[in-house]
Design a protein around this motif. Structure first.
Motif, mmCIF file in Angstrom:
data_model
loop_
_atom_site.group_PDB
_atom_site.id
_atom_site.type_symbol
_atom_site.label_atom_id
_atom_site.label_comp_id
_atom_site.label_asym_id
_atom_site.label_seq_id
_atom_site.Cartn_x
_atom_site.Cartn_y
_atom_site.Cartn_z
ATOM 1 N N VAL A 119 1.035 -1.082 0.068
ATOM 2 C CA VAL A 119 -0.026 0.113 0.059
ATOM 3 C C VAL A 119 0.878 1.156 0.146
ATOM 4 C CG1 VAL A 119 -1.708 1.199 1.295
ATOM 5 C CG2 VAL A 119 -1.905 -1.251 1.124
ATOM 6 N N VAL A 145 2.031 0.773 6.156
ATOM 7 C CA VAL A 145 1.753 1.293 4.679
ATOM 8 C C VAL A 145 3.295 0.890 4.344
ATOM 9 C CG1 VAL A 145 0.171 2.912 4.517
ATOM 10 C CG2 VAL A 145 2.621 3.577 5.017
ATOM 11 N N ASP A 146 3.395 0.593 3.039
ATOM 12 C CA ASP A 146 4.764 0.115 2.247
ATOM 13 C C ASP A 146 5.619 1.053 1.618
ATOM 14 O OD1 ASP A 146 4.392 -2.924 2.899
ATOM 15 O OD2 ASP A 146 2.477 -2.349 1.998
ATOM 16 N N VAL A 205 -4.445 -0.947 4.718
ATOM 17 C CA VAL A 205 -3.774 -2.156 4.882
ATOM 18 C C VAL A 205 -4.329 -3.470 5.083
ATOM 19 C CG1 VAL A 205 -1.478 -2.701 5.736
ATOM 20 C CG2 VAL A 205 -1.845 -0.383 5.164
ATOM 21 N N ARG A 225 -3.449 -6.880 2.783
ATOM 22 C CA ARG A 225 -2.657 -8.042 3.406
ATOM 23 C C ARG A 225 -3.433 -9.305 3.454
ATOM 24 N NH1 ARG A 225 1.920 -6.131 7.863
ATOM 25 N NH2 ARG A 225 2.554 -4.392 6.887
#
Length: 306
Positions: free
Chosen positions: A8, A39-40, A217, A221
């Motif tokens: 994300v 978050v990524d 998120v 996931r």
């Protein structure tokens, strides 16, 4: 330079004061909520970030502030320029400021043809070592980056990903069928994000995440972990909110959602104006109805996604 184009990536809103000045305190507070939610990556200066009304100096402040908070989470700067030389300059500045990647729109204002668009993308990518994500949004920006155009762009090693915002979920399958894993695919439209993740998209450049980071998120996931029923339950609750992302006033709508969720304010920069009257009441009703039924989330942060 490597960047994992998956997970994300919030398209962060740019925070302003009531007087229209940059609000770094509010920006930082919201960003901390995003990071805590898992978050990524972070995308700055996009459509939702009011790119057309922020200055280069403000972009620098936003990038450096985000980097100071983000740790190992990559900060990506959007480039939306009309002139190739200015886009190249912005790309070089982004690297100097410490950004880890670029999101690149086609030329703005002029509707370039396929050859011109590909040449523009190649010129900007060649001027930097930063990884590049192409933003394909023909609905809003009137230029489609076709599969044949991506075939030409595939020869440029640092063009690595696409923010897929054509609103056609079959583009995910077409891209994978033609290019395999050459390009990472990140959904750029909130209302079809789970569908595209199920079809093989690597991530989600999200809008309503600005107000609801944990739910966003969690959907990502759970979906990637194969826990589709749990993800669907949250996604169905989320959908009336996600539809705020596909309106011309998405900035005002999402900022109002941030304010109602307690992690932002409504303030925008002119010529945008904050919502008033019936429109504001209608959007508030969507937001507050969802807040009243906000779902319990499983322990999604314990889910490991390969």
């Amino acid at each position: 330079m490597s960047l994992q184009w998956k997970g994300v990536f919030p398209a962060i809103t740019t925070k302003f004061t009531a007087e229209g000045e940059l609000d770094l305190e509010g920006f930082s507070a919201n960003l901390k909520e995003q990071l805590a939610a898992g978050v990524d990556g972070i995308v700055l200066g996009g459509s939702l970030g009011e790119a057309s009304v922020i200055t280069t100096a403000e972009k620098e402040l936003l990038v450096k502030t985000a980097i100071s908070l983000a740790g190992n989470i990559p900060v990506v700067l959007n480039i939306a320029e009309s002139v190739t030389t200015e886009a190249i300059r912005q790309a070089k500045l982004a690297a100097e400021w410490g950004a880890k990647g670029l999101m690149l729109l086609p030329p703005m204002r002029y509707k370039a043809d396929d050859r011109e668009t590909v040449t523009y993308f190649k010129a900007v990518a060649a001027a930097t070592s930063l990884p590049v994500m192409i933003y394909n949004n023909p609905v809003d920006y009137k230029i489609e980056v076709t599969l044949d155009m991506f075939a030409e762009l595939a020869e440029i090693p640092n063009i690595q990903a696409v923010k897929e915002s054509s609103r056609d979920v079959t583009n995910v399958t077409r891209m994978i069928n033609r290019f395999g894993d050459r390009f990472a695919i990140l959904c750029g439209v909130d209302t079809i994000a789970m569908e595209e993740l199920l079809l093989g998209a690597n991530g989600w450049v999200a809008g309503l995440v600005c107000a609801f980071p944990r739910e966003t998120v969690a959907i990502y996931r759970l979906t990637k972990a194969g826990r589709t029923e749990e993800a669907t339950r949250i996604y169905r609750w989320f959908m009336p909110l996600l539809e705020l992302d596909i309106h011309p006033k998405l900035v005002q709508y999402i900022k109002l959602a941030e304010a109602q969720a307690g992690i932002g304010t409504e303030f925008v920069r002119a010529p945008r104006l904050t919502l008033v009257g019936e429109e504001r009441e209608r959007i508030l009703n969507v937001i507050n109805t969802a807040l009243a039924k906000r779902p319990q989330l499983p322990d999604y942060l314990s889910i490991t996604i390969n």
